[in-house]
Structures are given as structure tokens and as C-alpha cells.
Design an enzyme around this catalytic site. Structure first.
Site, PDB file in Angstrom:
ATOM      1  N   ASP A  10      -2.975  -2.764  -1.689  1.00 44.52           N
ATOM      2  CA  ASP A  10      -3.832  -1.896  -1.547  1.00 44.52           C
ATOM      3  C   ASP A  10      -3.592  -1.026  -2.209  1.00 44.52           C
ATOM      4  O   ASP A  10      -3.019  -0.223  -2.985  1.00 44.52           O
ATOM      5  CB  ASP A  10      -3.265  -2.245   0.841  1.00 44.52           C
ATOM      6  CG  ASP A  10      -4.124  -0.555   1.235  1.00 44.52           C
ATOM      7  OD1 ASP A  10      -5.109  -1.055   0.844  1.00 44.52           O
ATOM      8  OD2 ASP A  10      -3.677  -0.296   1.536  1.00 44.52           O
ATOM      9  N   SER A  11      -4.042   0.261  -1.748  1.00 43.78           N
ATOM     10  CA  SER A  11      -4.099   1.504  -2.442  1.00 43.78           C
ATOM     11  C   SER A  11      -2.901   2.250  -1.699  1.00 43.78           C
ATOM     12  O   SER A  11      -2.090   2.765  -2.358  1.00 43.78           O
ATOM     13  CB  SER A  11      -5.837   2.233  -2.142  1.00 43.78           C
ATOM     14  OG  SER A  11      -5.219   2.923  -0.891  1.00 43.78           O
ATOM     15  N   CYS A  73      -7.335  -4.671   0.396  1.00 48.29           N
ATOM     16  CA  CYS A  73      -8.080  -2.952   0.173  1.00 48.29           C
ATOM     17  C   CYS A  73      -9.419  -2.555  -0.080  1.00 48.29           C
ATOM     18  O   CYS A  73     -10.163  -3.832  -0.615  1.00 48.29           O
ATOM     19  CB  CYS A  73      -7.291  -2.100  -1.798  1.00 48.29           C
ATOM     20  SG  CYS A  73      -7.956  -0.824  -1.291  1.00 48.29           S
ATOM     21  N   GLU A 152      -2.645   9.744   7.925  1.00 49.93           N
ATOM     22  CA  GLU A 152      -2.063  10.008   7.093  1.00 49.93           C
ATOM     23  C   GLU A 152      -1.039  11.024   7.651  1.00 49.93           C
ATOM     24  O   GLU A 152      -0.076  10.898   7.462  1.00 49.93           O
ATOM     25  CB  GLU A 152      -2.385   9.857   5.490  1.00 49.93           C
ATOM     26  CG  GLU A 152      -3.079   8.656   4.767  1.00 49.93           C
ATOM     27  CD  GLU A 152      -2.165   7.785   3.743  1.00 49.93           C
ATOM     28  OE1 GLU A 152      -0.917   8.074   3.815  1.00 49.93           O
ATOM     29  OE2 GLU A 152      -2.238   6.902   4.058  1.00 49.93           O
ATOM     30  N   CYS A 184     -12.271  -0.289   6.489  1.00 50.46           N
ATOM     31  CA  CYS A 184     -11.914   0.392   5.252  1.00 50.46           C
ATOM     32  C   CYS A 184     -10.156  -0.151   6.285  1.00 50.46           C
ATOM     33  O   CYS A 184     -10.201   0.063   7.567  1.00 50.46           O
ATOM     34  CB  CYS A 184     -11.855   2.317   5.312  1.00 50.46           C
ATOM     35  SG  CYS A 184      -9.926   3.288   4.942  1.00 50.46           S
ATOM     36  N   HIS A 186      -6.937   1.290   6.736  1.00 48.51           N
ATOM     37  CA  HIS A 186      -7.088   2.535   8.148  1.00 48.51           C
ATOM     38  C   HIS A 186      -7.291   2.371   9.438  1.00 48.51           C
ATOM     39  O   HIS A 186      -6.638   3.459   9.996  1.00 48.51           O
ATOM     40  CB  HIS A 186      -6.664   3.831   7.524  1.00 48.51           C
ATOM     41  CG  HIS A 186      -6.073   3.857   6.319  1.00 48.51           C
ATOM     42  ND1 HIS A 186      -5.265   3.704   5.405  1.00 48.51           N
ATOM     43  CD2 HIS A 186      -4.122   5.178   6.162  1.00 48.51           C
ATOM     44  CE1 HIS A 186      -4.112   3.937   4.392  1.00 48.51           C
ATOM     45  NE2 HIS A 186      -4.297   5.064   4.912  1.00 48.51           N
TER      46      HIS A 186
HETATM   47  N1  DGL Z   1      -7.353   0.857   1.178  1.00 48.13           N
HETATM   48  C1  DGL Z   1      -8.317   1.938   1.273  1.00 48.13           C
HETATM   49  C2  DGL Z   1      -9.444   1.426   1.878  1.00 48.13           C
HETATM   50  O1  DGL Z   1      -9.708   0.065   2.415  1.00 48.13           O
HETATM   51  C3  DGL Z   1      -8.228   3.160   2.143  1.00 48.13           C
HETATM   52  C4  DGL Z   1      -7.336   4.051   1.363  1.00 48.13           C
HETATM   53  C5  DGL Z   1      -8.065   4.629   0.180  1.00 48.13           C
HETATM   54  O2  DGL Z   1      -9.024   5.708   0.242  1.00 48.13           O
HETATM   55  O3  DGL Z   1      -7.518   4.521  -0.881  1.00 48.13           O
HETATM   56  O4  DGL Z   1     -10.633   1.360   1.416  1.00 48.13           O
END
Ligand code: DGL
Length: 267
Positions: A10-11, A73, A152, A184, A186
Site C-alpha cells: 500500500d502507499s 491500495c 493521518e 480508500c 484509510h
Molecule cells: N492508500 C491510498 C488509497 O487507498 C490512500 C492514501 C494515498 O493517497 O496514498 O487510495
């Protein structure tokens, strides 16, 4: 039977929502997790850059002899999944299709809302897949770029998040959506606030549906790790490209346990 690990990237740490469901559903599987925290957020970057990061993350995980890759992600799944699938031989699972299937299963009035990062919403991948699977559904989608920074900052049960959520979510009320895809990684963390603003709306997050898809895929390829590796509990490893105190706090919150990240450079 295949006891090699499952690779998840994931990011950041949001993909741990998927890792957690995999741990619950497949307790004998070993996970190698990579959060590309040095490059977070992906959601505001170009498709080309997210594709390049996704390839770097995949190459890193492949060095750990993974049997399956999970793109945990939404942004990377939206813009890089097809590229990864055509470039690598191993089975690859993204988070979009499981959420789409979950939403189609959940909706009664066929009015489905989608929220995600700017890049995910711009890609149109959710409406395209929803329409392909359920041509009669009406979809409205909206980027919610302020949610990731708020989460965050741990503004998880916070008035500021509530105010912004009211603004972001009003069109779903107007549309009468009975189902909302949290597109997303998060967003499941602010599920309570979203549910408060959209009472009665079914909230679909991809974590559990993705874990179920992983189970079916491994099962159909006879690749499940049916017994613990070496008779011991799985030795998961968690990597991040930048380790900050915030990262550990958020990870602990998602997983409900303390984990130790190892810092790596994937490029
Ligand atoms: N992991 C990203 C997503 O699910 C969210 C955070 C980001 O923008 O990197 O889209």
C-alpha cells in the site's frame, strides 16, 4: 499446498486493514507487508508515477519469494493493476473488484455511491466496473482528498472530520444511495462518522471482501498454507520506506497490536 508468503503493498499503513482480515481468515499464511510511506500520498499523484511506484513495490516483494501479490491500495489498484497483471506471472489481487462485488451484493435500490482519492475517482474504474457488472445501477462518485490527512493526524473522532464529511457526503444523501463504497484504505477508520451522517446506508470496505477473494484464489490453485510454517506461528514482516512515530501509532491502531517496521529503500 504452498507455504511461501503473501506480499501486500500500500502507499502507507491503510493496507493493514486488508492484512488484518487476511490474518483473521487465513491464520497460517505468512505476510510480507510493504508501506511506501516515503511516497505517500499516491492519491494526488499522476497515474504514471503511481504505476512506477507500484512496479518498484512489486519488485521488492518478489525478492521475498511471494506466491501472491495483493495491491492493497485503491489508488494503485485503479491505475496500476492491469499493468502489473500483464507484466508479472504470479497471481495478483487488487481491492476494487472485491468492493464492487460487495456493493452489488449489498444494494437494494441500485443507487451506489463511491468515495476515494482524487486519482481513484478520476480513473473512473469503480463506475466502469459497477456498470459492467450491474448495468442498471446508478452511481455517484466523489473524491474526498481531505480525509487521508485528517486520519493521518488522528482526527478520527473529531469535529473537523465530521464537518468535512457532512460537506463531502451530502450528494449521496440527495441521490438516495443505499450503499457507499469506501474506496480508500484509510476510510474504514472513520466509518463511525460516515455512518452517523448517512444512517442506514451500507458501507462497503474492501478489506474483508479482498481477504475472501484471496482465500478463493489460493484455494482454487491449491496454494493455501494449510499448516503453520515449520509448526510455528507465521513470522510476518512489515516494511516501510520511511518510518515515523505516526506510522507506528496508526499501524497499532489498525492492527490492534504493536508491530515493528523495518525500513527499506525500494528504488
Ligand atoms: N492508500 C491510498 C488509497 O487507498 C490512500 C492514501 C494515498 O493517497 O496514498 O487510495
Amino acid at each position: 499446498m504452498d507455504k511461501r508468503p503473501i506480499g501486500i503493498f500500500d502507499s502507507g499503513v491503510g493496507g493493514l486493514t486488508v492484512a488484518k482480515e487476511v490474518m483473521n481468515l487465513l491464520p497460517n499464511e505468512t505476510i510480507i507487508y510493504l508501506g511506501d510511506t516515503a511516497n505517500l500520498p499516491y492519491g494526488d499523484k499522476s497515474a504514471e508515477i503511481v504505476q512506477r511506484y507500484s512496479v518498484d513495490n512489486t519488485e521488492f516483494l518478489l525478492k521475498h519469494d511471494i506466491k501472491l501479490l495483493v495491491v492493497a491500495c485503491n489508488t494503485a489498484s485503479s491505475v496500476a493493476l492491469e499493468h502489473l497483471k500483464s507484466s508479472y506471472q504470479l497471481p495478483i489481487v487488487g481491492v476494487i473488484e472485491p468492493a464492487v462485488k460487495g456493493a452489488i451484493f449489498a444494494t437494494r435500490n441500485k443507487k451506489i455511491g463511491v468515495i476515494g482519492t482524487n486519482r481513484t475517482i478520476k480513473s473512473n474504474v469503480y463506475p466502469d466496473m459497477l456498470k459492467a457488472m450491474e448495468p442498471e445501477c446508478q452511481i455517484s462518485s466523489r473524491p474526498c482528498p481531505l480525509f487521508v490527512p485528517l486520519i493521518e493526524e488522528f482526527f478520527i473522532d473529531h469535529e473537523a472530520t465530521r464537518l468535512i464529511a457532512v460537506e463531502y457526503l451530502k450528494e449521496f444523501k440527495e441521490q438516495g444511495s443505499d450503499t457507499l463504497i469506501l474506496g480508500c484504505t484509510h476510510y474504514p477508520l472513520i466509518k463511525d462518522i460516515i455512518a452517523e451522517i448517512l444512517p442506514g446506508v451500507k458501507l462497503v470496505d474492501s478489506a474483508l471482501s479482498t481477504a475472501r477473494d484471496i482465500y478463493s484464489l489460493l484455494d482454487s490453485h491449491q496454494m493455501l498454507a494449510l499448516t503453520p510454517r515449520d509448526g510455528k506461528p507465521p513470522a510476518h514482516r512489515f516494511f516501510a520506506t520511511d518510518i515515523t512515530p505516526k506510522l507506528n501509532d496508526l499501524a497499532n491502531r489498525i492492527l490492534g497490536m504493536k508491530i515493528d517496521f523495518e525500513e527499506v529503500s525500494v528504488k
